[in-house]
Design a protein around this motif. Structure first.
Motif, PDB file in Angstrom:
ATOM      1  N   LEU A   1       0.562  -1.194   0.106  1.00  0.00           N
ATOM      2  CA  LEU A   1      -0.330   0.159  -0.357  1.00  0.00           C
ATOM      3  C   LEU A   1       0.645   1.109  -0.019  1.00  0.00           C
ATOM      4  N   GLY A   2       0.724   2.059  -0.983  1.00  0.00           N
ATOM      5  CA  GLY A   2       1.461   3.123  -1.461  1.00  0.00           C
ATOM      6  C   GLY A   2       1.401   4.971  -0.229  1.00  0.00           C
ATOM      7  N   SER A   3       1.348   6.040  -0.609  1.00  0.00           N
ATOM      8  CA  SER A   3       0.444   6.958  -0.292  1.00  0.00           C
ATOM      9  C   SER A   3      -1.079   6.777  -0.691  1.00  0.00           C
ATOM     10  N   VAL A   4      -1.027   7.154   0.366  1.00  0.00           N
ATOM     11  CA  VAL A   4      -2.739   7.025  -0.036  1.00  0.00           C
ATOM     12  C   VAL A   4      -3.300   8.856  -0.376  1.00  0.00           C
ATOM     13  N   THR A   5      -2.986   9.552   0.966  1.00  0.00           N
ATOM     14  CA  THR A   5      -2.989  10.912   0.339  1.00  0.00           C
ATOM     15  C   THR A   5      -2.048  12.074   1.768  1.00  0.00           C
ATOM     16  N   PRO A   6      -1.463  12.897   0.690  1.00  0.00           N
ATOM     17  CA  PRO A   6      -0.391  14.058   1.915  1.00  0.00           C
ATOM     18  C   PRO A   6      -0.653  14.380   3.175  1.00  0.00           C
ATOM     19  N   ARG A   7      -2.443  13.618   4.141  1.00  0.00           N
ATOM     20  CA  ARG A   7      -2.951  13.902   5.231  1.00  0.00           C
ATOM     21  C   ARG A   7      -2.784  12.873   5.812  1.00  0.00           C
ATOM     22  N   MET A   8      -2.598  11.628   5.228  1.00  0.00           N
ATOM     23  CA  MET A   8      -1.758  10.510   6.412  1.00  0.00           C
ATOM     24  C   MET A   8      -0.767  10.251   5.950  1.00  0.00           C
ATOM     25  N   PRO A   9      -0.134   9.832   7.347  1.00  0.00           N
ATOM     26  CA  PRO A   9       1.702   8.993   6.640  1.00  0.00           C
ATOM     27  C   PRO A   9       1.058   7.579   6.078  1.00  0.00           C
ATOM     28  N   GLN A  10       2.180   7.272   5.278  1.00  0.00           N
ATOM     29  CA  GLN A  10       1.675   5.853   4.720  1.00  0.00           C
ATOM     30  C   GLN A  10       2.310   5.361   5.268  1.00  0.00           C
ATOM     31  N   ALA A  11       2.883   4.798   6.762  1.00  0.00           N
ATOM     32  CA  ALA A  11       2.368   3.712   7.461  1.00  0.00           C
ATOM     33  C   ALA A  11       1.502   3.717   7.789  1.00  0.00           C
ATOM     34  N   GLN A  12       0.841   5.007   8.398  1.00  0.00           N
ATOM     35  CA  GLN A  12      -0.689   4.586   9.494  1.00  0.00           C
ATOM     36  C   GLN A  12      -1.850   3.680   8.635  1.00  0.00           C
ATOM     37  N   ALA A  13      -1.484   4.791   7.324  1.00  0.00           N
ATOM     38  CA  ALA A  13      -2.520   4.357   6.156  1.00  0.00           C
ATOM     39  C   ALA A  13      -2.634   2.502   6.033  1.00  0.00           C
ATOM     40  N   ARG A  14      -1.283   2.250   6.151  1.00  0.00           N
ATOM     41  CA  ARG A  14      -0.846   0.300   5.969  1.00  0.00           C
ATOM     42  C   ARG A  14      -2.064  -0.022   7.440  1.00  0.00           C
ATOM     43  N   ALA A  15      -1.343   0.663   8.279  1.00  0.00           N
ATOM     44  CA  ALA A  15      -1.626  -0.384   9.250  1.00  0.00           C
ATOM     45  C   ALA A  15      -2.522   0.207   9.775  1.00  0.00           C
ATOM     46  N   LEU A  16      -3.995   0.982   9.226  1.00  0.00           N
ATOM     47  CA  LEU A  16      -5.059   0.725   9.535  1.00  0.00           C
ATOM     48  C   LEU A  16      -6.166   0.263   8.454  1.00  0.00           C
ATOM     49  N   ALA A  17      -5.636   0.533   7.514  1.00  0.00           N
ATOM     50  CA  ALA A  17      -5.860  -0.285   6.463  1.00  0.00           C
ATOM     51  C   ALA A  17      -6.066  -2.145   6.902  1.00  0.00           C
ATOM     52  N   THR A  18      -5.060  -2.432   7.332  1.00  0.00           N
ATOM     53  CA  THR A  18      -5.163  -4.046   7.752  1.00  0.00           C
ATOM     54  C   THR A  18      -5.518  -4.238   9.163  1.00  0.00           C
ATOM     55  N   LEU A  19      -6.180  -2.939   9.285  1.00  0.00           N
ATOM     56  CA  LEU A  19      -6.754  -3.559  10.550  1.00  0.00           C
ATOM     57  C   LEU A  19      -7.963  -3.243  10.526  1.00  0.00           C
ATOM     58  N   VAL A  20      -8.411  -2.809   9.581  1.00  0.00           N
ATOM     59  CA  VAL A  20      -9.659  -2.798   8.862  1.00  0.00           C
ATOM     60  C   VAL A  20     -10.185  -4.279   8.303  1.00  0.00           C
ATOM     61  N   ALA A  21      -9.257  -4.383   7.641  1.00  0.00           N
ATOM     62  CA  ALA A  21      -9.571  -5.678   6.661  1.00  0.00           C
ATOM     63  C   ALA A  21     -10.133  -6.949   7.769  1.00  0.00           C
ATOM     64  N   ALA A  22      -9.239  -7.010   8.878  1.00  0.00           N
ATOM     65  CA  ALA A  22      -9.133  -7.714  10.161  1.00  0.00           C
ATOM     66  C   ALA A  22     -10.548  -7.783  10.774  1.00  0.00           C
ATOM     67  N   LEU A  23     -11.166  -6.823  11.028  1.00  0.00           N
ATOM     68  CA  LEU A  23     -12.220  -6.411  11.628  1.00  0.00           C
ATOM     69  C   LEU A  23     -13.393  -6.493  11.190  1.00  0.00           C
ATOM     70  N   GLN A  24     -13.195  -5.576   9.677  1.00  0.00           N
ATOM     71  CA  GLN A  24     -14.220  -5.390   8.577  1.00  0.00           C
ATOM     72  C   GLN A  24     -16.124  -7.123   9.089  1.00  0.00           C
ATOM     73  N   PRO A  25     -16.520  -5.947   8.546  1.00  0.00           N
ATOM     74  CA  PRO A  25     -17.016  -4.551   8.472  1.00  0.00           C
ATOM     75  C   PRO A  25     -16.879  -4.022   9.717  1.00  0.00           C
ATOM     76  N   LEU A  26     -16.044  -2.552   9.667  1.00  0.00           N
ATOM     77  CA  LEU A  26     -15.753  -2.429  10.771  1.00  0.00           C
ATOM     78  C   LEU A  26     -17.105  -1.101  11.455  1.00  0.00           C
ATOM     79  N   ASN A  27     -17.788  -0.963  12.347  1.00  0.00           N
ATOM     80  CA  ASN A  27     -18.487   0.068  13.047  1.00  0.00           C
ATOM     81  C   ASN A  27     -17.569   1.301  13.437  1.00  0.00           C
ATOM     82  N   ALA A  28     -18.160   2.431  12.538  1.00  0.00           N
ATOM     83  CA  ALA A  28     -17.423   3.527  12.591  1.00  0.00           C
ATOM     84  C   ALA A  28     -17.613   4.365  14.000  1.00  0.00           C
ATOM     85  N   ASP A  29     -18.402   3.797  14.411  1.00  0.00           N
ATOM     86  CA  ASP A  29     -19.318   4.711  14.922  1.00  0.00           C
ATOM     87  C   ASP A  29     -19.120   4.371  16.910  1.00  0.00           C
TER      88      ASP A  29
END
Length: 269
Positions: A1-29
């Motif tokens: 997973l490369g750079s997603v957006t300048p407002r989100m560090p690449q390492a955190q983007a990958r870490a969060l995306a991996t967590l969503v993959a593990a927990l999905q569907p993730l309840n954002a509320d």
């Protein structure tokens, strides 16, 4: 997973995306869940929500109401698998860490998503889930009727991906009846009958595999043979056969052959 957006560090983007993959569907509320995610990423809940929004804006996150899923599915699978195994295919322990951290809030989603991936390590003679399933089996063994009901809810969602482990749980349930749960304050009693009522859903998933269909049917018969009011039971298999029993599993016959793969069966009275 490369750079997603300048407002989100690449390492955190990958870490969060991996967590969503593990927990999905993730309840954002779910503030409790997001707090745990925030602790892992070392950011507040508000930042987790902003980053979820960034992933969504980048087209990597699909939002349906309060639920979030990583898209496409192949990306979710690859991110989670890369975190769970090393270059040689050996478990890294990440799956165990996820279970220790998130089982209290997202056990059903987590077990289902990890089980769906486990066939790849299993092909190499190892498993992501040995410690996780050992924990599930231990919890099941010591749980009362209500606790076993809750565990079977999550096991039934994962059973299709881990038929051998699911069968072990069913065998344990039949051999070792659950202790009755009594809540005197609300005059509610839950006994082993309620636990047994959850087992057909597990066996239904397992029976999709021709290699396990016979044992699933035998266990279903064992489940129903003591019932004073036999029920009609039906199972389909991916081989295209439909099996039926009018007497709670005492006798079986092939109801239909040469059907398309049968993934579920519903009977109406």
């Amino acid at each position: 997973l490369g750079s997603v957006t300048p407002r989100m560090p690449q390492a955190q983007a990958r870490a969060l995306a991996t967590l969503v993959a593990a927990l999905q569907p993730l309840n954002a509320d779910d503030d409790e869940l997001l707090a745990i995610v925030g602790e892992e990423l070392d950011v507040p809940i508000s930042q987790v929500r902003r980053w979820l929004g960034e992933l969504e804006a980048a087209g990597l996150l699909l939002a349906r109401g309060r639920l979030r899923r990583l898209t496409p599915d192949v990306l979710a699978d690859e991110l989670l698998l890369e975190a769970c195994v090393d270059a040689a295919g050996r478990p890294t322990g990440y799956a165990d860490d996820l279970w220790a951290r998130y089982a209290g809030s997202s056990a059903a989603n987590l077990l289902s998503n990890l089980s769906e991936l486990d066939w790849r390590p299993l092909a190499r003679g190892t498993s992501l889930l040995d410690a996780v399933w050992a924990d599930v089996e231990e919890r099941f063994a010591r749980a009362d009727a209500w606790g076993r009901e809750q565990l079977l809810e999550l096991i039934s969602r994962a059973a299709f991906f881990v038929p051998v482990r699911a069968l072990q749980i069913v065998r344990r349930a039949l051999a070792d009846p659950a202790r009755t749960t009594r809540w005197s304050g609300v005059d509610v009693t839950i006994d082993d009958t309620s636990v047994r009522a959850k087992l057909p859903a597990v066996l239904r998933a397992v029976a999709q595999y021709p290699a396990h269909a016979r044992e699933a049917l035998e266990l279903l018969w064992a489940l129903g043979r003591d019932d004073a009011d036999p029920i009609g039971l039906y199972f389909g298999a991916t081989s295209g056969e439909l099996f039926g029993s009018p007497d709670g599993g005492a006798t079986w016959s092939t109801v239909a052959r040469r059907l398309p793969p049968v993934l579920s069966v519903r009977a109406s009275s």
